[in-house]
Write a protein that holds these residues in place. Structure first.
Motif, PDB file in Angstrom:
ATOM      1  N   ASN A   3       0.957  -1.261  -0.109  1.00 45.41           N
ATOM      2  CA  ASN A   3       0.172   0.117  -0.037  1.00 45.41           C
ATOM      3  C   ASN A   3       0.812   1.160   0.101  1.00 45.41           C
ATOM      4  O   ASN A   3       0.570   2.239  -0.658  1.00 45.41           O
ATOM      5  N   LYS A   4       1.703   1.357   0.664  1.00 43.26           N
ATOM      6  CA  LYS A   4       2.638   2.433   0.789  1.00 43.26           C
ATOM      7  C   LYS A   4       3.288   2.617  -0.596  1.00 43.26           C
ATOM      8  O   LYS A   4       3.658   3.979  -1.059  1.00 43.26           O
ATOM      9  N   THR A   5       3.911   1.681  -1.451  1.00 41.43           N
ATOM     10  CA  THR A   5       4.572   1.774  -2.513  1.00 41.43           C
ATOM     11  C   THR A   5       3.403   2.297  -3.817  1.00 41.43           C
ATOM     12  O   THR A   5       3.822   3.114  -4.376  1.00 41.43           O
ATOM     13  N   LYS A   6       2.137   1.970  -3.583  1.00 39.68           N
ATOM     14  CA  LYS A   6       1.259   2.441  -4.261  1.00 39.68           C
ATOM     15  C   LYS A   6       1.016   3.882  -4.175  1.00 39.68           C
ATOM     16  O   LYS A   6       0.740   4.823  -5.011  1.00 39.68           O
ATOM     17  N   ASN A   7       0.901   4.243  -2.783  1.00 35.21           N
ATOM     18  CA  ASN A   7       0.616   5.621  -2.344  1.00 35.21           C
ATOM     19  C   ASN A   7       1.871   6.546  -2.873  1.00 35.21           C
ATOM     20  O   ASN A   7       1.590   7.638  -3.284  1.00 35.21           O
ATOM     21  N   SER A  10       1.434   6.759  -6.775  1.00 30.92           N
ATOM     22  CA  SER A  10       0.267   7.743  -6.886  1.00 30.92           C
ATOM     23  C   SER A  10       0.691   9.234  -6.660  1.00 30.92           C
ATOM     24  O   SER A  10       0.296  10.192  -6.999  1.00 30.92           O
ATOM     25  N   ALA A  11       1.336   9.590  -5.462  1.00 31.50           N
ATOM     26  CA  ALA A  11       1.877  10.816  -5.033  1.00 31.50           C
ATOM     27  C   ALA A  11       2.679  11.245  -6.025  1.00 31.50           C
ATOM     28  O   ALA A  11       2.840  12.483  -6.586  1.00 31.50           O
ATOM     29  N   HIS A  14       0.851  12.395  -9.189  1.00 28.05           N
ATOM     30  CA  HIS A  14       0.237  13.628  -8.815  1.00 28.05           C
ATOM     31  C   HIS A  14       1.200  14.854  -9.005  1.00 28.05           C
ATOM     32  O   HIS A  14       0.896  15.806  -9.422  1.00 28.05           O
TER      33      HIS A  14
END
Length: 146
Positions: A3-7, A10-11, A14
């Motif tokens: 999940n952290k890698t996905k965030n 995505s960050a 962005h």
């Protein structure tokens, strides 16, 4: 942990998109500022302020096309004054004729050479004659190109 890698991914996307938008906006802003500054510069060039004592007087600049008739008439008038106003001094004659020949083409040089060969200038000096021309009007035809 996934999940952290996905965030983070995505960050990063962005931030990358936001950076691209900011860069595009900066280029657009620079383009607009550049166009406006050229427009302002063109408007300012038409205005001249002349200081006369303590007072500022506004003068306007015109394009060369607007002043061409006045400049041409003045040019023709000055040429004739320099070419035909002669004093009985060799240095004054040479100075005036050099100014006149600078303002004219080859036909004036041919006329000058013709007058020099016939002894016209030496006769003016020998006879102590002053020749002066007064120009009352000048007409220039702008429909015909020389």
């Amino acid at each position: 942990m996934y999940n952290k890698t996905k965030n983070i991914d995505s960050a990063f996307r962005h931030i990358k998109a936001f950076s691209i938008v900011v860069i595009i906006c900066c280029f657009l802003l620079c383009g607009i500022v550049l166009c406006k500054s050229y427009e302002q510069s063109a408007r300012v060039q038409d205005k001249i302020y002349i200081l006369s004592g303590d007072q500022a007087v506004k003068a306007f600049a015109f394009s060369r096309k607007d002043n061409l008739p006045v400049e041409a008439k003045s040019h023709v008038k000055l040429f004739h004054e320099y070419f035909f106003t002669l004093d009985p001094d060799d240095k004054v004659i040479d100075a005036n004729l050099s100014k006149a020949l600078y303002m004219a083409d080859g036909s004036a040089k041919a006329q000058y050479d013709n007058l020099r060969e016939t002894g016209y200038y030496s006769n003016i000096i020998a006879g102590n004659i002053s020749q002066q021309i007064i120009i009352d009007s000048v007409r220039v035809d702008f429909n015909v190109t020389p």
